[in-house]
Scaffold this motif. Structure first.
Motif, mmCIF file in Angstrom:
data_model
loop_
_atom_site.group_PDB
_atom_site.id
_atom_site.type_symbol
_atom_site.label_atom_id
_atom_site.label_comp_id
_atom_site.label_asym_id
_atom_site.label_seq_id
_atom_site.Cartn_x
_atom_site.Cartn_y
_atom_site.Cartn_z
ATOM 1 N N ILE A 31 0.836 -1.197 0.000
ATOM 2 C CA ILE A 31 0.000 0.000 0.000
ATOM 3 C C ILE A 31 0.870 1.246 0.000
ATOM 4 C CG2 ILE A 31 -1.744 1.292 1.292
ATOM 5 C CD1 ILE A 31 -2.502 -1.444 2.573
ATOM 6 N N ASN A 32 0.668 2.096 -0.981
ATOM 7 C CA ASN A 32 1.372 3.377 -1.019
ATOM 8 C C ASN A 32 0.493 4.422 -0.340
ATOM 9 O OD1 ASN A 32 2.204 6.047 -1.995
ATOM 10 N ND2 ASN A 32 3.673 4.892 -3.217
ATOM 11 N N LEU A 33 1.011 5.018 0.733
ATOM 12 C CA LEU A 33 0.231 6.014 1.482
ATOM 13 C C LEU A 33 0.802 7.421 1.313
ATOM 14 C CD1 LEU A 33 -0.826 4.533 4.969
ATOM 15 C CD2 LEU A 33 -2.196 4.855 2.913
ATOM 16 N N ARG A 34 1.281 7.703 0.121
ATOM 17 C CA ARG A 34 1.821 9.036 -0.154
ATOM 18 C C ARG A 34 0.779 10.089 0.182
ATOM 19 N NH1 ARG A 34 5.685 10.648 -4.424
ATOM 20 N NH2 ARG A 34 5.387 12.847 -4.908
ATOM 21 N N GLY A 35 1.213 11.144 0.871
ATOM 22 C CA GLY A 35 0.299 12.220 1.207
ATOM 23 C C GLY A 35 -0.366 12.060 2.569
ATOM 24 N N VAL A 36 -0.134 10.929 3.219
ATOM 25 C CA VAL A 36 -0.745 10.689 4.542
ATOM 26 C C VAL A 36 0.279 11.006 5.626
ATOM 27 C CG1 VAL A 36 -1.712 8.899 6.056
ATOM 28 C CG2 VAL A 36 -2.279 8.936 3.606
ATOM 29 N N SER A 37 -0.141 11.731 6.644
ATOM 30 C CA SER A 37 0.786 12.102 7.715
ATOM 31 C C SER A 37 1.210 10.872 8.499
ATOM 32 C CB SER A 37 0.117 13.095 8.674
ATOM 33 O OG SER A 37 -0.869 12.427 9.450
ATOM 34 N N ILE A 38 2.375 10.943 9.125
ATOM 35 C CA ILE A 38 2.881 9.799 9.886
ATOM 36 C C ILE A 38 1.967 9.494 11.070
ATOM 37 C CG2 ILE A 38 4.488 11.214 11.264
ATOM 38 C CD1 ILE A 38 4.826 7.482 10.186
ATOM 39 N N TYR A 39 1.355 10.509 11.650
ATOM 40 C CA TYR A 39 0.443 10.281 12.767
ATOM 41 C C TYR A 39 -0.740 9.418 12.330
ATOM 42 C CZ TYR A 39 -2.903 11.359 16.495
ATOM 43 O OH TYR A 39 -3.836 11.272 17.501
ATOM 44 N N LYS A 40 -1.341 9.765 11.211
ATOM 45 C CA LYS A 40 -2.475 8.975 10.707
ATOM 46 C C LYS A 40 -1.986 7.589 10.272
ATOM 47 C CE LYS A 40 -5.719 12.562 9.513
ATOM 48 N NZ LYS A 40 -5.858 13.708 8.626
ATOM 49 N N GLN A 41 -0.830 7.535 9.651
ATOM 50 C CA GLN A 41 -0.312 6.229 9.216
ATOM 51 C C GLN A 41 -0.130 5.298 10.410
ATOM 52 O OE1 GLN A 41 3.204 6.072 6.704
ATOM 53 N NE2 GLN A 41 3.765 4.106 7.583
ATOM 54 N N LEU A 42 0.434 5.812 11.493
ATOM 55 C CA LEU A 42 0.679 4.954 12.662
ATOM 56 C C LEU A 42 -0.631 4.427 13.245
ATOM 57 C CD1 LEU A 42 3.529 7.019 14.341
ATOM 58 C CD2 LEU A 42 3.744 4.691 13.481
ATOM 59 N N LYS A 43 -1.653 5.262 13.251
ATOM 60 C CA LYS A 43 -2.950 4.800 13.786
ATOM 61 C C LYS A 43 -3.543 3.721 12.878
ATOM 62 C CE LYS A 43 -5.101 8.782 14.574
ATOM 63 N NZ LYS A 43 -6.162 9.643 15.146
ATOM 64 N N ILE A 44 -3.398 3.896 11.574
ATOM 65 C CA ILE A 44 -3.889 2.877 10.636
ATOM 66 C C ILE A 44 -3.115 1.580 10.817
ATOM 67 C CG2 ILE A 44 -3.890 2.251 8.175
ATOM 68 C CD1 ILE A 44 -4.656 5.225 7.642
ATOM 69 N N GLU A 45 -1.805 1.682 10.953
ATOM 70 C CA GLU A 45 -0.979 0.486 11.157
ATOM 71 C C GLU A 45 -1.451 -0.293 12.382
ATOM 72 O OE1 GLU A 45 3.180 1.123 11.565
ATOM 73 O OE2 GLU A 45 3.381 2.201 9.667
ATOM 74 N N GLU A 46 -1.652 0.446 13.471
ATOM 75 C CA GLU A 46 -2.065 -0.198 14.720
ATOM 76 C C GLU A 46 -3.411 -0.894 14.539
ATOM 77 O OE1 GLU A 46 -1.801 2.664 17.952
ATOM 78 O OE2 GLU A 46 -2.355 1.076 19.349
#
Lengths: 270, 113
Positions: free
Chosen positions: A7-22
């Motif tokens: 999954i390429n999450l270009r444009g997504v902030s690291i904060y949102k990415q970490l919550k999605i990962e979790e």
């Protein structure tokens, strides 16, 4: 071959990415590789491990001074925030020159035991052939050194993990480039890898920007390598998958309580 | 040596999920597939992680302990052990209520291994 979503999450902030990962780690049984390079997100973030002690790891006064120097217009784009993430490990400065690569896997699908060192070694076997192909110079040697990815003696990527009964996250922040001035927001950690010695941040780390052609080349070769081991479905950044995950993160029960509460949070600097 | 530092004492409601079990005098000791152990005496169990698991984690830097009085179901995560780079969930072998935690781990998590 086991299935895996790249999954390429270009444009997504690291904060949102970490919550999605979790969320994906704890609420699904599928395998994911998340790749995120977002040069257009100008915000710098300090990202601490789950048990990190803010005052020992961060120059809080320096960060507050920097934030207070920003105009109202600059705040939204340039304010430095402190994030406590759901994985263990140390503290990193991340910004629009960081490349995030995260594995979220079923332990049984990873050909390694679900322990920190085994997982690290498994990821080294995936990255080694990728870097062998993409590095300009054969004098640069990629390897896993203690817990870090290095080119010879210099760190190019920091790792962190969360391990559950049947799954794990192993994620990395690779340095495409770095801002030496902002590195001063971090204190020298008490626990350091032996190979670091007493080197300050700027002598210990190096960026990839002058050693490989582009981040796109890195992603492409990583995708090809992963396809040798997994049945890969690729989701580009505009596929809509990010919006789907965001929707699931926001689901609430009949009492309005969130169905999932991530451990990843933004910490106060006060 | 099979055992390592205790994490918590738990009042047992229901025991499930054991793969190995043996008796040592009046104490029953059970292990889970995820390398927790529980030493059962009456209706109180002492829970920890095995030496094997502790060794594979590496240097422990933090232990996230449950609150006294909290209730957990068998198989539910009740805390985590953090080594240098990894936070690893710890699972309750039984259903029950936390009676006591090993407070020494808060100041000195390294005693785990």
């Amino acid at each position: 071959l086991k299935p895996l979503s790249f999954i390429n999450l270009r444009g997504v902030s690291i904060y949102k990415q970490l919550k999605i990962e979790e969320f994906l780690l704890r609420n699904t049984t599928e395998n994911y590789l998340i790749f995120n390079y977002s040069p257009n997100i100008s915000r710098t973030n300090i990202v601490m491990g789950f048990s990190g002690k803010r005052d020992e790891l961060v120059n809080v006064d320096a960060v507050k001074l920097f934030n207070n120097s920003l105009s109202k217009d600059e705040m939204e784009l340039r304010k430095v925030s402190l994030i406590r993430r759901y994985t263990g490990g140390g503290t990193v400065m991340v910004d629009n020159a960081t490349v995030f690569v995260s594995f979220i896997m079923n332990s049984a699908d990873s050909s390694c035991q679900p322990y920190p060192r085994d997982i690290m070694s498994w990821t080294e076997t995936l990255y080694k052939p990728v870097f062998k192909k993409i590095l300009h110079s054969s004098n640069n040697n990629f390897s896993l050194r203690e817990h870090d990815y290095v080119l010879d003696e210099k760190k190019i990527g920091g790792n962190a993990q969360t391990i559950t009964k049947n799954r794990f996250t192993h994620h990395t922040s690779f340095l495409w480039n770095f801002n030496a001035e902002k590195m001063s927001f971090l204190q020298m950690p008490k626990k350091r890898p032996a190979y670091r010695g007493d080197r300050p941040h700027t002598d210990f780390i190096t960026g990839l920007h002058d050693k490989i052609s582009s981040v796109d080349v890195f992603e492409k070769e990583l995708h090809e390598e992963i396809q040798r081991h997994y049945q890969v479905t690729y989701h580009p950044h505009n596929s809509g998958i990010y919006e789907q995950y965001l929707e699931q993160l926001q689901l609430v029960d009949s009492n309005g309580k969130a169905l999932f509460t991530p451990r990843t949070v933004i910490e106060s600097l006060d | 040596r099979m055992f390592t530092t205790t994490v918590a004492k738990i009042a047992i409601v229901k025991a499930v999920g054991q793969i190995k079990s043996f008796r040592l005098l009046s104490t029953t000791i059970k292990f889970t597939a995820s390398h927790e152990y529980i030493k059962i005496q009456g209706n109180v169990g002492t829970v920890g992680i095995t030496d094997h698991a502790a060794g594979l984690l590496g240097d422990v830097v933090f232990v996230d302990l449950p609150a006294v009085g909290a209730r957990f179901a068998a198989g539910e995560s009740f805390g985590s052990v953090e080594s240098v780079k990894a936070a690893s969930d710890v699972y309750s072998p039984v259903s029950g209520e936390i009676l006591e935690v090993n407070a020494a781990l808060e100041a000195n998590p390294g005693i785990v291994n």
